[in-house]
Design a protein around this motif. Sequence first.
Motif, PDB file in Angstrom:
ATOM      1  N   MET A   1       0.845  -1.175   0.000  1.00  0.00           N
ATOM      2  CA  MET A   1       0.000   0.000   0.000  1.00  0.00           C
ATOM      3  C   MET A   1       0.893   1.242   0.000  1.00  0.00           C
ATOM      4  N   SER A   2       0.568   2.192  -0.850  1.00  0.00           N
ATOM      5  CA  SER A   2       1.344   3.427  -0.859  1.00  0.00           C
ATOM      6  C   SER A   2       0.717   4.431   0.105  1.00  0.00           C
ATOM      7  N   ILE A   3       1.572   5.153   0.794  1.00  0.00           N
ATOM      8  CA  ILE A   3       1.130   6.153   1.759  1.00  0.00           C
ATOM      9  C   ILE A   3       1.731   7.487   1.341  1.00  0.00           C
ATOM     10  N   ILE A   4       0.869   8.482   1.211  1.00  0.00           N
ATOM     11  CA  ILE A   4       1.312   9.814   0.818  1.00  0.00           C
ATOM     12  C   ILE A   4       0.874  10.797   1.888  1.00  0.00           C
ATOM     13  N   VAL A   5       1.819  11.629   2.323  1.00  0.00           N
ATOM     14  CA  VAL A   5       1.529  12.684   3.287  1.00  0.00           C
ATOM     15  C   VAL A   5       1.582  14.008   2.530  1.00  0.00           C
ATOM     16  N   TYR A   6       0.441  14.679   2.449  1.00  0.00           N
ATOM     17  CA  TYR A   6       0.382  16.002   1.836  1.00  0.00           C
ATOM     18  C   TYR A   6       0.655  17.009   2.934  1.00  0.00           C
ATOM     19  N   SER A   7       1.664  17.839   2.713  1.00  0.00           N
ATOM     20  CA  SER A   7       2.217  18.674   3.765  1.00  0.00           C
ATOM     21  C   SER A   7       2.501  20.070   3.233  1.00  0.00           C
ATOM     22  N   LYS A   8       3.035  20.922   4.112  1.00  0.00           N
ATOM     23  CA  LYS A   8       3.563  22.222   3.712  1.00  0.00           C
ATOM     24  C   LYS A   8       4.658  22.598   4.701  1.00  0.00           C
ATOM     25  N   PRO A   9       5.503  23.554   4.345  1.00  0.00           N
ATOM     26  CA  PRO A   9       6.590  23.939   5.251  1.00  0.00           C
ATOM     27  C   PRO A   9       6.076  24.521   6.574  1.00  0.00           C
ATOM     28  N   ALA A  10       6.857  24.343   7.615  1.00  0.00           N
ATOM     29  CA  ALA A  10       6.573  24.900   8.945  1.00  0.00           C
ATOM     30  C   ALA A  10       5.235  24.430   9.509  1.00  0.00           C
ATOM     31  N   CYS A  11       4.890  23.172   9.249  1.00  0.00           N
ATOM     32  CA  CYS A  11       3.637  22.590   9.719  1.00  0.00           C
ATOM     33  C   CYS A  11       3.958  21.624  10.863  1.00  0.00           C
ATOM     34  N   VAL A  12       3.573  21.997  12.066  1.00  0.00           N
ATOM     35  CA  VAL A  12       3.903  21.203  13.254  1.00  0.00           C
ATOM     36  C   VAL A  12       3.231  19.831  13.194  1.00  0.00           C
ATOM     37  N   GLN A  13       1.950  19.790  12.825  1.00  0.00           N
ATOM     38  CA  GLN A  13       1.250  18.510  12.749  1.00  0.00           C
ATOM     39  C   GLN A  13       1.835  17.622  11.639  1.00  0.00           C
ATOM     40  N   CYS A  14       2.325  18.243  10.575  1.00  0.00           N
ATOM     41  CA  CYS A  14       2.953  17.474   9.496  1.00  0.00           C
ATOM     42  C   CYS A  14       4.222  16.789  10.002  1.00  0.00           C
ATOM     43  N   THR A  15       5.031  17.536  10.731  1.00  0.00           N
ATOM     44  CA  THR A  15       6.263  16.983  11.292  1.00  0.00           C
ATOM     45  C   THR A  15       5.951  15.864  12.273  1.00  0.00           C
ATOM     46  N   LEU A  42      -6.228  18.198  -5.218  1.00  0.00           N
ATOM     47  CA  LEU A  42      -6.655  16.869  -4.769  1.00  0.00           C
ATOM     48  C   LEU A  42      -7.098  16.907  -3.310  1.00  0.00           C
ATOM     49  N   VAL A  43      -6.294  17.530  -2.466  1.00  0.00           N
ATOM     50  CA  VAL A  43      -6.606  17.634  -1.038  1.00  0.00           C
ATOM     51  C   VAL A  43      -7.916  18.398  -0.843  1.00  0.00           C
ATOM     52  N   GLN A  44      -8.087  19.500  -1.555  1.00  0.00           N
ATOM     53  CA  GLN A  44      -9.330  20.264  -1.454  1.00  0.00           C
ATOM     54  C   GLN A  44     -10.512  19.462  -1.970  1.00  0.00           C
ATOM     55  N   GLY A  45     -10.289  18.698  -3.034  1.00  0.00           N
ATOM     56  CA  GLY A  45     -11.347  17.874  -3.604  1.00  0.00           C
ATOM     57  C   GLY A  45     -11.835  16.794  -2.649  1.00  0.00           C
ATOM     58  N   LEU A  46     -10.964  16.369  -1.746  1.00  0.00           N
ATOM     59  CA  LEU A  46     -11.351  15.387  -0.731  1.00  0.00           C
ATOM     60  C   LEU A  46     -12.086  16.054   0.435  1.00  0.00           C
ATOM     61  N   GLY A  47     -12.167  17.382   0.406  1.00  0.00           N
ATOM     62  CA  GLY A  47     -12.894  18.106   1.440  1.00  0.00           C
ATOM     63  C   GLY A  47     -12.039  18.617   2.582  1.00  0.00           C
ATOM     64  N   TYR A  48     -10.722  18.511   2.448  1.00  0.00           N
ATOM     65  CA  TYR A  48      -9.841  18.942   3.534  1.00  0.00           C
ATOM     66  C   TYR A  48      -9.409  20.390   3.357  1.00  0.00           C
ATOM     67  N   ARG A  49      -9.274  21.080   4.475  1.00  0.00           N
ATOM     68  CA  ARG A  49      -8.845  22.478   4.469  1.00  0.00           C
ATOM     69  C   ARG A  49      -7.589  22.684   5.313  1.00  0.00           C
ATOM     70  N   GLN A  50      -7.002  21.585   5.794  1.00  0.00           N
ATOM     71  CA  GLN A  50      -5.781  21.677   6.598  1.00  0.00           C
ATOM     72  C   GLN A  50      -4.845  20.548   6.204  1.00  0.00           C
ATOM     73  N   VAL A  51      -3.594  20.705   6.545  1.00  0.00           N
ATOM     74  CA  VAL A  51      -2.615  19.639   6.361  1.00  0.00           C
ATOM     75  C   VAL A  51      -2.108  19.252   7.742  1.00  0.00           C
ATOM     76  N   PRO A  52      -1.545  18.094   7.910  1.00  0.00           N
ATOM     77  CA  PRO A  52      -1.302  17.104   6.867  1.00  0.00           C
ATOM     78  C   PRO A  52      -2.575  16.351   6.480  1.00  0.00           C
ATOM     79  N   VAL A  53      -2.584  15.926   5.239  1.00  0.00           N
ATOM     80  CA  VAL A  53      -3.583  14.965   4.783  1.00  0.00           C
ATOM     81  C   VAL A  53      -2.814  13.708   4.422  1.00  0.00           C
ATOM     82  N   VAL A  54      -3.225  12.592   4.995  1.00  0.00           N
ATOM     83  CA  VAL A  54      -2.568  11.317   4.740  1.00  0.00           C
ATOM     84  C   VAL A  54      -3.524  10.448   3.933  1.00  0.00           C
ATOM     85  N   ILE A  55      -3.018   9.928   2.821  1.00  0.00           N
ATOM     86  CA  ILE A  55      -3.787   8.972   2.028  1.00  0.00           C
ATOM     87  C   ILE A  55      -3.032   7.650   2.087  1.00  0.00           C
TER      88      ILE A  55
END
Length: 73
Positions: A1-15, A42-55
Amino acid sequence: MSIIVYSKPACVQCTATTRALDRQGIDYSVVDVSEDADAFALVQGLGYRQVPVVIAGEQHWAGFRPDMISALA
């Protein structure tokens, strides 16, 4: 199974998410939504407004979710 973490810089929850995945020994890839417009859409299309988003396969979630990460191990 592939796991992708959608992130952005300086994101505490992402880290926290990637560190927890590392502790569990789970392989994943990281996509920076601040640099990849398609990933952001893609992240917005899934209904998310925050990161991280993990698929992970068929499931996905937003935020730091140690319970979901443990379930992947």
